[in-house]
Enzyme design. Structure first.
Site, PDB file in Angstrom:
ATOM      1  N   ASN A   1      10.925  24.738   2.050  1.00 35.48           N
ATOM      2  CA  ASN A   1      11.481  24.195   3.302  1.00 35.48           C
ATOM      3  C   ASN A   1      12.874  24.765   3.635  1.00 35.48           C
ATOM      4  OD1 ASN A   1       9.964  20.905   2.833  1.00 35.48           O
ATOM      5  ND2 ASN A   1       9.235  22.608   4.080  1.00 35.48           N
TER       6      ASN A   1
ATOM      7  N   ASP B   1       4.088  14.318   5.598  1.00 36.40           N
ATOM      8  CA  ASP B   1       3.973  15.461   6.520  1.00 36.40           C
ATOM      9  C   ASP B   1       3.627  15.025   7.943  1.00 36.40           C
ATOM     10  OD1 ASP B   1       4.032  18.174   7.155  1.00 36.40           O
ATOM     11  OD2 ASP B   1       1.879  18.396   6.827  1.00 36.40           O
TER      12      ASP B   1
END
Ligand code: IPE
Ligand code: IPE
Ligand code: MG
Length: 242
Positions: free
Chosen positions: A71, A23
């Site tokens: 996502n 991330d």
């Protein structure tokens, strides 16, 4: 030939299965005034670097969170760019079969365009007997979806009279998850500054040790990986006992 990297702790203290939430790509790019896609490109290079390093120091299993079921909610151009990167890295895998890393897709392969889904299937087949390390690529992955899928499969077995509900065990559920050929997660690393699990390996991380750091994924490196391993080796795991 380059010298093999030594693990930062004695081999018997290494986690067997390390899971990584990659991330911080977008923030890394933003800090540099670059488009988010530039962060994903750099993040891809780090993926390759950490994959190689983990193998060198003797990690047996590693899982990378590459793309979550959530996502898909990002802007189309970002999703499109991430899919193209996925294509690139899947192709690259053919170039390092000599490293003998086995790849497993953790995720719902039905959600991808056909060529990506086919590449995952082919890579899994061609690397299926490799024994040096097993790498799970979590793509179109969500723990809740994975568990839901397992429940559907087991429910079908019950419906067909093949399994009695009373005989459903934790092991059986584990055998219906994408990670069926991997042990539970020992160490879960999340760079990027957020301290949450974002729907990653919920079942498999029941007794994992967590390591969070502020370094954004594109700045992550083998030294940071070592830090997480050293911290892991200091922890006392009790698994509910005393
Ligand atoms: C991780 O980086 C990559 C994916 C989720 C695909 P992000 O894109 O989430 O980066 P930040 O969190 O916005 O910085
Ligand atoms: C988790 O990162 C998913 C991946 C790294 C692939 P996100 O950036 O999507 O997670 P949130 O939105 O911060 O929880
Ligand atoms: Mg993020």
């Amino acid at each position: 030939m380059a010298r093999k990297a030594e693990p930062p702790v004695p081999a018997e203290m290494l986690p067997r299965h390390v899971a990584i939430i990659m991330d911080g790509n977008g923030r890394w790019a933003k800090k540099r005034g670059l488009p988010r896609s530039a962060g994903h490109v750099q993040g891809g290079l780090i993926f390759r670097k950490i994959l190689r390093y983990a193998r060198e120091i003797g990690i047996e299993y590693i899982s990378f969170y590459a793309f979550s079921t959530e996502n898909w909610n990002r802007p189309d151009d970002e999703v499109h760019g991430l899919m193209n990167l996925m294509r690139k890295y899947l192709k690259d895998i053919y170039g390092f079969f000599d490293e003998r890393v086995r790849f497993i897709l953790l995720g719902d392969r039905g959600g991808f365009e056909q060529d990506i889904s086919d590449m995952f299937t082919d890579v899994e087949a061609k690397t299926g007997s490799f024994e040096k390390m097993t790498a799970g690529i979590a793509a179109n992955y969500g723990s809740r979806r994975e568990i839901t899928h397992a429940v559907q499969e087991i429910a079908a077995l019950v419906r067909d009279g093949k399994v009695d509900p009373a005989d459903i065990t934790e092991e059986m559920i584990g055998q219906h998850l994408y990670t069926r050929e991997m042990p539970d997660v020992d160490l879960l690393i999340r760079p990027g500054g957020e301290q949450r699990i974002s729907n990653f390996l919920l079942w498999q991380s029941a007794y994992a040790e967590f390591y969070f750091c502020d370094t954004l994924w594109p700045d992550f490196n083998p030294k940071e990986f070592d830090k997480a391993i050293i911290e892991y080796a200091k922890r006392t795991r009790r698994f509910g006992a005393v």
